[in-house]
Motif scaffolding. Structure first.
Motif, PDB file in Angstrom:
ATOM      1  N   ASP A 297       0.764  -1.293  -0.013  1.00  0.00           N
ATOM      2  CA  ASP A 297      -0.181   0.080   0.041  1.00  0.00           C
ATOM      3  C   ASP A 297       0.678   1.236  -0.074  1.00  0.00           C
ATOM      4  O   ASP A 297       0.390   2.332   0.044  1.00  0.00           O
ATOM      5  N   ALA A 298       2.111   1.143   0.101  1.00  0.00           N
ATOM      6  CA  ALA A 298       3.105   2.235   0.284  1.00  0.00           C
ATOM      7  C   ALA A 298       2.998   3.083  -0.910  1.00  0.00           C
ATOM      8  O   ALA A 298       2.774   2.898  -2.125  1.00  0.00           O
ATOM      9  N   VAL A 299       3.650   4.143  -0.801  1.00  0.00           N
ATOM     10  CA  VAL A 299       3.996   5.286  -1.981  1.00  0.00           C
ATOM     11  C   VAL A 299       5.611   5.359  -2.038  1.00  0.00           C
ATOM     12  O   VAL A 299       6.203   5.466  -0.856  1.00  0.00           O
ATOM     13  N   GLY A 300       5.761   5.499  -3.222  1.00  0.00           N
ATOM     14  CA  GLY A 300       7.421   5.465  -3.602  1.00  0.00           C
ATOM     15  C   GLY A 300       7.523   6.489  -4.518  1.00  0.00           C
ATOM     16  O   GLY A 300       6.704   7.094  -5.174  1.00  0.00           O
ATOM     17  N   PHE A 301       8.671   7.223  -4.565  1.00  0.00           N
ATOM     18  CA  PHE A 301       9.358   8.344  -5.492  1.00  0.00           C
ATOM     19  C   PHE A 301      10.095   7.582  -6.583  1.00  0.00           C
ATOM     20  O   PHE A 301      11.155   6.994  -6.024  1.00  0.00           O
ATOM     21  N   LEU A 302       9.677   7.676  -7.877  1.00  0.00           N
ATOM     22  CA  LEU A 302      10.748   7.018  -8.862  1.00  0.00           C
ATOM     23  C   LEU A 302      10.796   7.732  -9.849  1.00  0.00           C
ATOM     24  O   LEU A 302       9.838   8.620 -10.243  1.00  0.00           O
ATOM     25  N   PRO A 303      11.799   7.580 -10.779  1.00  0.00           N
ATOM     26  CA  PRO A 303      11.897   8.374 -11.853  1.00  0.00           C
ATOM     27  C   PRO A 303      10.577   8.165 -13.015  1.00  0.00           C
ATOM     28  O   PRO A 303      10.175   7.066 -12.988  1.00  0.00           O
ATOM     29  N   ASN A 304      10.250   9.032 -13.584  1.00  0.00           N
ATOM     30  CA  ASN A 304       9.060   9.080 -14.521  1.00  0.00           C
ATOM     31  C   ASN A 304       9.492   7.923 -15.717  1.00  0.00           C
ATOM     32  O   ASN A 304       8.610   7.193 -15.996  1.00  0.00           O
ATOM     33  N   ILE A 305      10.847   7.925 -16.059  1.00  0.00           N
ATOM     34  CA  ILE A 305      11.080   7.140 -17.178  1.00  0.00           C
ATOM     35  C   ILE A 305      11.095   6.141 -16.823  1.00  0.00           C
ATOM     36  O   ILE A 305      10.987   4.908 -17.585  1.00  0.00           O
ATOM     37  N   SER A 306      11.231   5.496 -15.570  1.00  0.00           N
ATOM     38  CA  SER A 306      11.365   3.799 -15.014  1.00  0.00           C
ATOM     39  C   SER A 306       9.963   3.328 -14.786  1.00  0.00           C
ATOM     40  O   SER A 306      10.005   2.211 -14.842  1.00  0.00           O
ATOM     41  N   VAL A 307       8.883   4.057 -14.597  1.00  0.00           N
ATOM     42  CA  VAL A 307       7.726   3.444 -14.708  1.00  0.00           C
ATOM     43  C   VAL A 307       6.740   3.756 -15.712  1.00  0.00           C
ATOM     44  O   VAL A 307       5.445   3.429 -15.661  1.00  0.00           O
ATOM     45  N   GLN A 308       7.030   4.034 -17.035  1.00  0.00           N
ATOM     46  CA  GLN A 308       6.230   4.300 -17.907  1.00  0.00           C
ATOM     47  C   GLN A 308       5.427   3.122 -18.436  1.00  0.00           C
ATOM     48  O   GLN A 308       4.098   2.855 -18.537  1.00  0.00           O
ATOM     49  N   LYS A 309       5.941   1.820 -18.359  1.00  0.00           N
ATOM     50  CA  LYS A 309       5.335   0.821 -18.581  1.00  0.00           C
ATOM     51  C   LYS A 309       4.211   0.300 -17.654  1.00  0.00           C
ATOM     52  O   LYS A 309       3.098   0.027 -18.035  1.00  0.00           O
ATOM     53  N   GLU A 310       4.436   0.487 -16.298  1.00  0.00           N
ATOM     54  CA  GLU A 310       3.306   0.172 -15.288  1.00  0.00           C
ATOM     55  C   GLU A 310       2.383   1.090 -15.336  1.00  0.00           C
ATOM     56  O   GLU A 310       1.155   0.653 -15.016  1.00  0.00           O
ATOM     57  N   LEU A 311       2.713   2.571 -15.570  1.00  0.00           N
ATOM     58  CA  LEU A 311       1.590   3.625 -15.524  1.00  0.00           C
ATOM     59  C   LEU A 311       0.622   3.197 -16.596  1.00  0.00           C
ATOM     60  O   LEU A 311      -0.596   3.205 -16.695  1.00  0.00           O
ATOM     61  N   LYS A 312       1.398   2.908 -18.038  1.00  0.00           N
ATOM     62  CA  LYS A 312       0.408   2.303 -19.191  1.00  0.00           C
ATOM     63  C   LYS A 312      -0.377   1.270 -18.951  1.00  0.00           C
ATOM     64  O   LYS A 312      -1.641   1.254 -19.363  1.00  0.00           O
ATOM     65  N   SER A 313      -0.001   0.351 -18.226  1.00  0.00           N
ATOM     66  CA  SER A 313      -0.670  -0.920 -18.054  1.00  0.00           C
ATOM     67  C   SER A 313      -1.679  -0.761 -16.956  1.00  0.00           C
ATOM     68  O   SER A 313      -2.643  -1.591 -16.850  1.00  0.00           O
ATOM     69  N   GLY A 314      -1.492   0.281 -15.890  1.00  0.00           N
ATOM     70  CA  GLY A 314      -2.356   0.703 -14.988  1.00  0.00           C
ATOM     71  C   GLY A 314      -1.867  -0.130 -13.593  1.00  0.00           C
ATOM     72  O   GLY A 314      -2.877  -0.355 -12.699  1.00  0.00           O
ATOM     73  N   GLU A 315      -0.757  -1.015 -13.542  1.00  0.00           N
ATOM     74  CA  GLU A 315      -0.523  -1.210 -12.450  1.00  0.00           C
ATOM     75  C   GLU A 315       0.029  -0.411 -11.208  1.00  0.00           C
ATOM     76  O   GLU A 315      -0.123  -0.606 -10.057  1.00  0.00           O
ATOM     77  N   LEU A 316       0.665   0.753 -11.698  1.00  0.00           N
ATOM     78  CA  LEU A 316       0.837   1.816 -10.815  1.00  0.00           C
ATOM     79  C   LEU A 316       0.194   2.964 -11.302  1.00  0.00           C
ATOM     80  O   LEU A 316      -0.281   3.170 -12.294  1.00  0.00           O
ATOM     81  N   ARG A 317       0.046   3.720 -10.345  1.00  0.00           N
ATOM     82  CA  ARG A 317      -0.906   5.147 -10.336  1.00  0.00           C
ATOM     83  C   ARG A 317      -0.035   6.006  -9.934  1.00  0.00           C
ATOM     84  O   ARG A 317       0.635   6.190  -8.899  1.00  0.00           O
ATOM     85  N   GLU A 318      -0.045   7.408 -10.508  1.00  0.00           N
ATOM     86  CA  GLU A 318       0.618   8.569  -9.996  1.00  0.00           C
ATOM     87  C   GLU A 318      -0.088   9.234  -8.854  1.00  0.00           C
ATOM     88  O   GLU A 318      -1.296   9.190  -9.124  1.00  0.00           O
ATOM     89  N   ILE A 319       0.611   9.670  -7.770  1.00  0.00           N
ATOM     90  CA  ILE A 319      -0.219  10.148  -6.735  1.00  0.00           C
ATOM     91  C   ILE A 319       0.200  11.767  -6.813  1.00  0.00           C
ATOM     92  O   ILE A 319       1.481  12.140  -6.955  1.00  0.00           O
ATOM     93  N   GLN A 320      -0.595  12.544  -7.006  1.00  0.00           N
ATOM     94  CA  GLN A 320      -0.088  14.321  -6.892  1.00  0.00           C
ATOM     95  C   GLN A 320      -0.010  14.612  -5.591  1.00  0.00           C
ATOM     96  O   GLN A 320      -0.755  14.462  -4.641  1.00  0.00           O
ATOM     97  N   ILE A 321       1.167  15.210  -5.461  1.00  0.00           N
ATOM     98  CA  ILE A 321       1.369  15.893  -4.044  1.00  0.00           C
ATOM     99  C   ILE A 321       1.557  17.358  -4.040  1.00  0.00           C
ATOM    100  O   ILE A 321       2.256  17.811  -4.876  1.00  0.00           O
ATOM    101  N   GLU A 322       0.422  18.018  -3.706  1.00  0.00           N
ATOM    102  CA  GLU A 322       0.383  19.515  -4.045  1.00  0.00           C
ATOM    103  C   GLU A 322       1.615  20.200  -3.585  1.00  0.00           C
ATOM    104  O   GLU A 322       1.940  20.130  -2.414  1.00  0.00           O
ATOM    105  N   GLY A 323       2.000  21.013  -4.660  1.00  0.00           N
ATOM    106  CA  GLY A 323       3.058  22.024  -4.317  1.00  0.00           C
ATOM    107  C   GLY A 323       4.466  21.348  -4.568  1.00  0.00           C
ATOM    108  O   GLY A 323       5.514  21.913  -4.295  1.00  0.00           O
ATOM    109  N   LEU A 324       4.574  20.047  -4.738  1.00  0.00           N
ATOM    110  CA  LEU A 324       5.746  19.193  -4.635  1.00  0.00           C
ATOM    111  C   LEU A 324       5.925  18.880  -6.123  1.00  0.00           C
ATOM    112  O   LEU A 324       5.655  17.954  -6.880  1.00  0.00           O
TER     113      LEU A 324
END
Length: 299
Positions: free
Chosen positions: A240-267
């Protein structure tokens, strides 16, 4: 040309082991010892000293290793330069690269493949470590060209900007964190967090970004620290944890829906990749590789 005797010394000095050097060079250990004894007789000084079961370089040994590493670098550069004069496509040489995890996994493969197709006679090796260890490897002359994720302004190193990328907050598509689309910085402190290890360029970017908002890494609810982008990514997929990763490293998982981006206001987290070389050394082989990398990524 470095003599066999000096080459044997370099292997023993870099491995700090007669037996390991013997295995690497396919020479018997007594033969290794004989080469070192003859060198010590030549220079009339000890090059190694024993510390229990370990060996260490003496001051003379450290000086000799440093000089031989410089000679080896010049030798390799000269081989490349002369071969280019004869036939650029048949250029010979040895390109020793070092790169932080993100670069090694997601950026360099395309460049190395293109470089290998054009210069098939050049041997390429890649050391994959975090940014801090890549800098050390360059300073210690274990590599000739590095690509890392931050500019720490080490005096011995020349930095050349490469490309930029974002660091984003992500979590599993099954994480409870997804009950909200946007979190405030104060809410971030309460979320379960997974981070990269100390020395990671990604971690350094997060630390700088949070410091602008007067937040320390120690204030985060860190559940685990993992060495490597893939290790962190796989942990996030199963937690359930949140992690910070390079955008280029998670493109495949974001596209497949396995990972989701979380917006942190102002960061907003961005980082620059740099080519790093030792100051005062002009290596044509490095220059050719850098030019090709920039052309591929349209820098």
């Amino acid at each position: 040309m470095i003599s066999t005797r000096h080459m044997v010394f370099m292997h023993v000095a870099e491995l700090l082991s007669f037996s390991k050097a013997s295995q690497v060079l396919f020479i018997s250990q007594p033969a290794i010892s004989k080469h070192i004894q003859l060198l010590e007789a030549q220079y009339q000084t000890k090059l190694f000293e024993r510390k229990g079961l370990q060996i260490e370089l003496t001051a003379a040994g450290q000086l000799l290793l440093s000089r031989l590493q410089t000679v080896k670098t010049i030798e390799q550069q000269t081989e490349f330069d002369i071969s280019v004069l004869q036939d650029a496509l048949q250029a010979r040489g040895n390109l020793k690269l070092g790169a932080s995890t993100t670069v090694a996994l997601y950026i360099l493969p395309k460049v190395m493949s293109a470089f290998n197709q054009q210069f098939q006679q050049i041997e390429i090796s890649l050391l994959n470590r975090n940014s801090e260890l890549v800098r050390e490897a360059l300073i210690n002359k274990q590599i000739n060209l590095g690509i890392i994720e931050e500019n720490s302004k080490v005096p011995q190193i020349q930095y050349t900007p490469f490309i930029t990328d974002k660091v984003i907050a992500v979590c599993s598509s099954n994480s409870k964190v997804l009950k909200k689309k946007i979190y405030t910085l104060q809410e971030l402190i309460e979320l379960p967090i997974a981070l990269r290890e100390v020395g990671s360029g990604t971690l350094a970017v997060l630390k700088r970004g949070l410091s602008k908002h007067k937040i320390k890494l120690s204030q985060l609810n860190v559940k685990v620290r993992l060495g490597g982008t893939e290790a962190l990514k796989n942990f996030l997929l199963a937690s359930d944890a949140v992690g910070f990763l390079p955008n280029i490293s998670v493109q495949k998982e974001l596209k497949s829906g396995e990972l989701r981006e979380i917006q942190i206001e102002g960061l907003k987290l961005k980082r620059q990749f740099f080519f790093i070389e030792r100051k005062g050394e002009k290596a044509e082989l490095n220059k050719v590789f850098i030019k090709m990398a920039n052309s591929i990524y349209n820098y």
